[in-house]
Design a protein around this motif. Structure first.
Motif, PDB file in Angstrom:
ATOM      1  N   LEU A 117       0.857  -1.182   0.000  1.00  0.00           N
ATOM      2  CA  LEU A 117       0.000   0.000   0.000  1.00  0.00           C
ATOM      3  C   LEU A 117       0.893   1.231   0.000  1.00  0.00           C
ATOM      4  CD1 LEU A 117      -2.860   1.309   0.316  1.00  0.00           C
ATOM      5  CD2 LEU A 117      -2.426   1.272   2.800  1.00  0.00           C
ATOM      6  N   ILE A 118       0.731   2.092  -0.978  1.00  0.00           N
ATOM      7  CA  ILE A 118       1.536   3.317  -1.108  1.00  0.00           C
ATOM      8  C   ILE A 118       0.720   4.504  -0.624  1.00  0.00           C
ATOM      9  CG2 ILE A 118       2.772   4.815  -2.725  1.00  0.00           C
ATOM     10  CD1 ILE A 118       3.068   2.337  -4.559  1.00  0.00           C
ATOM     11  N   LEU A 119       1.321   5.315   0.251  1.00  0.00           N
ATOM     12  CA  LEU A 119       0.676   6.526   0.759  1.00  0.00           C
ATOM     13  C   LEU A 119       1.556   7.723   0.412  1.00  0.00           C
ATOM     14  CD1 LEU A 119      -0.401   5.342   4.340  1.00  0.00           C
ATOM     15  CD2 LEU A 119      -1.769   5.331   2.243  1.00  0.00           C
ATOM     16  N   PRO A 120       1.006   8.756  -0.208  1.00  0.00           N
ATOM     17  CA  PRO A 120       1.826   9.907  -0.609  1.00  0.00           C
ATOM     18  C   PRO A 120       2.349  10.727   0.564  1.00  0.00           C
ATOM     19  CG  PRO A 120      -0.496  10.317  -1.027  1.00  0.00           C
ATOM     20  CD  PRO A 120      -0.390   8.887  -0.646  1.00  0.00           C
ATOM     21  N   LYS A 121       1.734  10.568   1.748  1.00  0.00           N
ATOM     22  CA  LYS A 121       2.219  11.323   2.899  1.00  0.00           C
ATOM     23  C   LYS A 121       1.986  10.547   4.182  1.00  0.00           C
ATOM     24  CE  LYS A 121       1.884  15.768   5.328  1.00  0.00           C
ATOM     25  NZ  LYS A 121       1.212  17.095   5.372  1.00  0.00           N
ATOM     26  N   LEU A 122       3.061  10.305   4.913  1.00  0.00           N
ATOM     27  CA  LEU A 122       2.983   9.721   6.246  1.00  0.00           C
ATOM     28  C   LEU A 122       3.450  10.718   7.291  1.00  0.00           C
ATOM     29  CD1 LEU A 122       2.456   7.084   7.930  1.00  0.00           C
ATOM     30  CD2 LEU A 122       4.934   6.723   7.795  1.00  0.00           C
ATOM     31  N   ILE A 123       4.568  11.408   6.995  1.00  0.00           N
ATOM     32  CA  ILE A 123       5.126  12.401   7.900  1.00  0.00           C
ATOM     33  C   ILE A 123       5.353  13.699   7.131  1.00  0.00           C
ATOM     34  CG2 ILE A 123       6.225  10.682   9.376  1.00  0.00           C
ATOM     35  CD1 ILE A 123       8.889  11.323   7.965  1.00  0.00           C
ATOM     36  N   GLU A 124       5.632  14.768   7.861  1.00  0.00           N
ATOM     37  CA  GLU A 124       5.891  16.060   7.238  1.00  0.00           C
ATOM     38  C   GLU A 124       7.287  16.067   6.610  1.00  0.00           C
ATOM     39  OE1 GLU A 124       3.645  18.362   6.952  1.00  0.00           O
ATOM     40  OE2 GLU A 124       2.166  17.335   8.220  1.00  0.00           O
ATOM     41  N   ARG A 125       7.466  16.889   5.572  1.00  0.00           N
ATOM     42  CA  ARG A 125       8.754  16.963   4.887  1.00  0.00           C
ATOM     43  C   ARG A 125       9.884  17.350   5.848  1.00  0.00           C
ATOM     44  NH1 ARG A 125      11.002  17.456  -0.274  1.00  0.00           N
ATOM     45  NH2 ARG A 125       8.961  17.112  -1.221  1.00  0.00           N
ATOM     46  N   HIS A 126       9.615  18.274   6.767  1.00  0.00           N
ATOM     47  CA  HIS A 126      10.692  18.706   7.663  1.00  0.00           C
ATOM     48  C   HIS A 126      11.116  17.570   8.598  1.00  0.00           C
ATOM     49  CE1 HIS A 126       7.401  19.446  10.599  1.00  0.00           C
ATOM     50  NE2 HIS A 126       8.344  19.271  11.500  1.00  0.00           N
ATOM     51  N   GLU A 127      10.192  16.667   8.908  1.00  0.00           N
ATOM     52  CA  GLU A 127      10.556  15.505   9.716  1.00  0.00           C
ATOM     53  C   GLU A 127      11.449  14.567   8.922  1.00  0.00           C
ATOM     54  OE1 GLU A 127       7.010  14.432  12.623  1.00  0.00           O
ATOM     55  OE2 GLU A 127       6.270  14.710  10.568  1.00  0.00           O
ATOM     56  N   ALA A 128      11.114  14.356   7.652  1.00  0.00           N
ATOM     57  CA  ALA A 128      11.945  13.523   6.790  1.00  0.00           C
ATOM     58  C   ALA A 128      13.345  14.115   6.653  1.00  0.00           C
ATOM     59  CB  ALA A 128      11.286  13.370   5.420  1.00  0.00           C
ATOM     60  N   GLU A 129      13.418  15.424   6.488  1.00  0.00           N
ATOM     61  CA  GLU A 129      14.712  16.089   6.327  1.00  0.00           C
ATOM     62  C   GLU A 129      15.560  15.950   7.590  1.00  0.00           C
ATOM     63  OE1 GLU A 129      13.458  20.012   5.300  1.00  0.00           O
ATOM     64  OE2 GLU A 129      13.221  19.541   3.153  1.00  0.00           O
ATOM     65  N   ALA A 130      14.926  16.014   8.761  1.00  0.00           N
ATOM     66  CA  ALA A 130      15.666  15.903  10.015  1.00  0.00           C
ATOM     67  C   ALA A 130      16.292  14.525  10.170  1.00  0.00           C
ATOM     68  CB  ALA A 130      14.733  16.200  11.199  1.00  0.00           C
ATOM     69  N   VAL A 131      15.565  13.477   9.771  1.00  0.00           N
ATOM     70  CA  VAL A 131      16.121  12.125   9.854  1.00  0.00           C
ATOM     71  C   VAL A 131      17.210  11.937   8.803  1.00  0.00           C
ATOM     72  CG1 VAL A 131      15.592   9.667   9.704  1.00  0.00           C
ATOM     73  CG2 VAL A 131      13.967  11.220  10.807  1.00  0.00           C
ATOM     74  N   ALA A 132      16.982  12.429   7.584  1.00  0.00           N
ATOM     75  CA  ALA A 132      17.988  12.307   6.528  1.00  0.00           C
ATOM     76  C   ALA A 132      19.298  12.992   6.916  1.00  0.00           C
ATOM     77  CB  ALA A 132      17.449  12.889   5.221  1.00  0.00           C
ATOM     78  N   ALA A 133      19.209  14.068   7.672  1.00  0.00           N
ATOM     79  CA  ALA A 133      20.409  14.805   8.082  1.00  0.00           C
ATOM     80  C   ALA A 133      21.302  13.979   9.011  1.00  0.00           C
ATOM     81  CB  ALA A 133      20.010  16.106   8.770  1.00  0.00           C
ATOM     82  N   ARG A 134      20.762  12.914   9.589  1.00  0.00           N
ATOM     83  CA  ARG A 134      21.549  12.078  10.496  1.00  0.00           C
ATOM     84  C   ARG A 134      22.339  10.991   9.750  1.00  0.00           C
ATOM     85  NH1 ARG A 134      23.093  14.305  14.161  1.00  0.00           N
ATOM     86  NH2 ARG A 134      23.470  12.353  15.282  1.00  0.00           N
ATOM     87  N   PHE A 135      22.075  10.819   8.458  1.00  0.00           N
ATOM     88  CA  PHE A 135      22.717   9.733   7.729  1.00  0.00           C
ATOM     89  C   PHE A 135      24.232   9.888   7.640  1.00  0.00           C
ATOM     90  CE2 PHE A 135      19.400   7.225   5.188  1.00  0.00           C
ATOM     91  CZ  PHE A 135      18.429   7.438   6.151  1.00  0.00           C
TER      92      PHE A 135
END
Length: 286
Positions: free
Chosen positions: A19-37
């Motif tokens: 099941l594909i959902l276009p939005k689960l979390i806000e973009r700024h939340e995604a960016e915050a996690v990506a910044a930890r990579f």
């Protein structure tokens, strides 16, 4: 963040295996996690603990390999604040028809431009150390995704094909669809492939028997994702099958899953592993 699915969405999942959902979390939340990579893959672990698997290290591994860490939640609280969310557990339990959902493991996956593919596989084929051996996964895009960018791919309805052996080569196989295509031919199926093309913060849930993999990143931007693999809250260790990694967390003479390592994200009676709220408190701006 949504915490329940419609009957139509559940029916679509049961039919397709994803099941594909276009939005689960806000973009700024995604960016915050990506910044930890970047610090994670440089071995800068906020909690001081190594993850259970660290499959790519700078200076050791080829730059054209997809980078993966398993159980980054143990090493970084920002990652934990996403992959351990109550809502993810509830949605996985709803799709799995479980009384609750317990974490199996997370994945932190980074596919930079030019990085090679990840082989098609079925998650449940790696889960025989779990009783019952059934997983359900939430894959969260931390960047905008595209077919050209090596996004995750699913084969529609393939969760009904039955069980096949684990992939022989997961990282950078010469033909990343080879084993899936062979399985389809064996049972007389024609694979229908769906690409998960969503903006950062979108997601996909998939069944543990659904065939999936991802191609090389031919785009100019990275493809980063965070993944929560769940099992039933009632799952236990298998009495004889052993995981060379995760059975290290099994107590002698006890098949129950210790919540220190396999926390319960959500249960229908309202229970959630108590320490999660303090440990995984969100570290992103509201």
């Amino acid at each position: 963040m949504i915490d329940t699915l419609t009957e139509e969405q559940v029916a679509r999942f049961n039919a397709d295996g994803f099941l594909i959902l276009p939005k689960l979390i806000e973009r700024h939340e995604a960016e915050a996690v990506a910044a930890r990579f970047e610090p994670l893959f440089k071995g800068k672990f906020e909690t001081g603990l190594y993850p259970d698997e660290w499959n790519w290290q700078e200076g050791r591994d080829r730059p054209d390999r997809t980078r993966q860490i398993c159980n980054g939640w143990k090493s970084d609280r920002t990652v934990a604040s996403l992959v351990l969310r109550r809502e993810i557990g509830k949605l996985c339990a709803q799709l799995g028809n479980w009384p609750g959902a317990r974490l199996v493991q997370d994945n932190v996956i980074w596919k930079p431009p030019g990085a090679k593919s990840l082989g098609y596989h079925q998650d449940n084929s790696y889960a025989d150390w779990i009783d019952p051996p059934a997983m359900l996964t939430c894959w969260i895009a931390l960047d905008d995704t595209s077919a050209a960018g090596g996004t995750i791919e699913y084969v529609r309805g393939s969760h009904k094909w039955g069980r096949f052996p684990p992939a022989k080569q997961f990282h950078a196989p010469e033909d990343y669809r080879k084993e899936m295509v062979a399985a389809a031919r064996e049972i007389g199926q024609e694979p229908e492939i769906a690409f998960v093309e969503v903006p950062a913060g979108g997601c996909a849930f998939h069944h543990g028997w659904c065939w999936h993999g991802s191609g090389a990143n031919a785009a100019e931007r990275p493809r980063r994702s965070a993944v929560t693999h769940c099992m039933s809250s009632e799952a236990k260790f298998h009495p004889t099958h052993v995981s060379y990694i995760y059975n290290r967390y099994k107590r002698v003479g006890d098949l129950t899953m210790d919540e220190s390592y396999f926390p319960i994200l959500w249960r229908e009676d309202g229970y959630r592993t108590p320490w999660l709220e303090d440990y995984a408190r969100a570290r992103v701006p509201a």
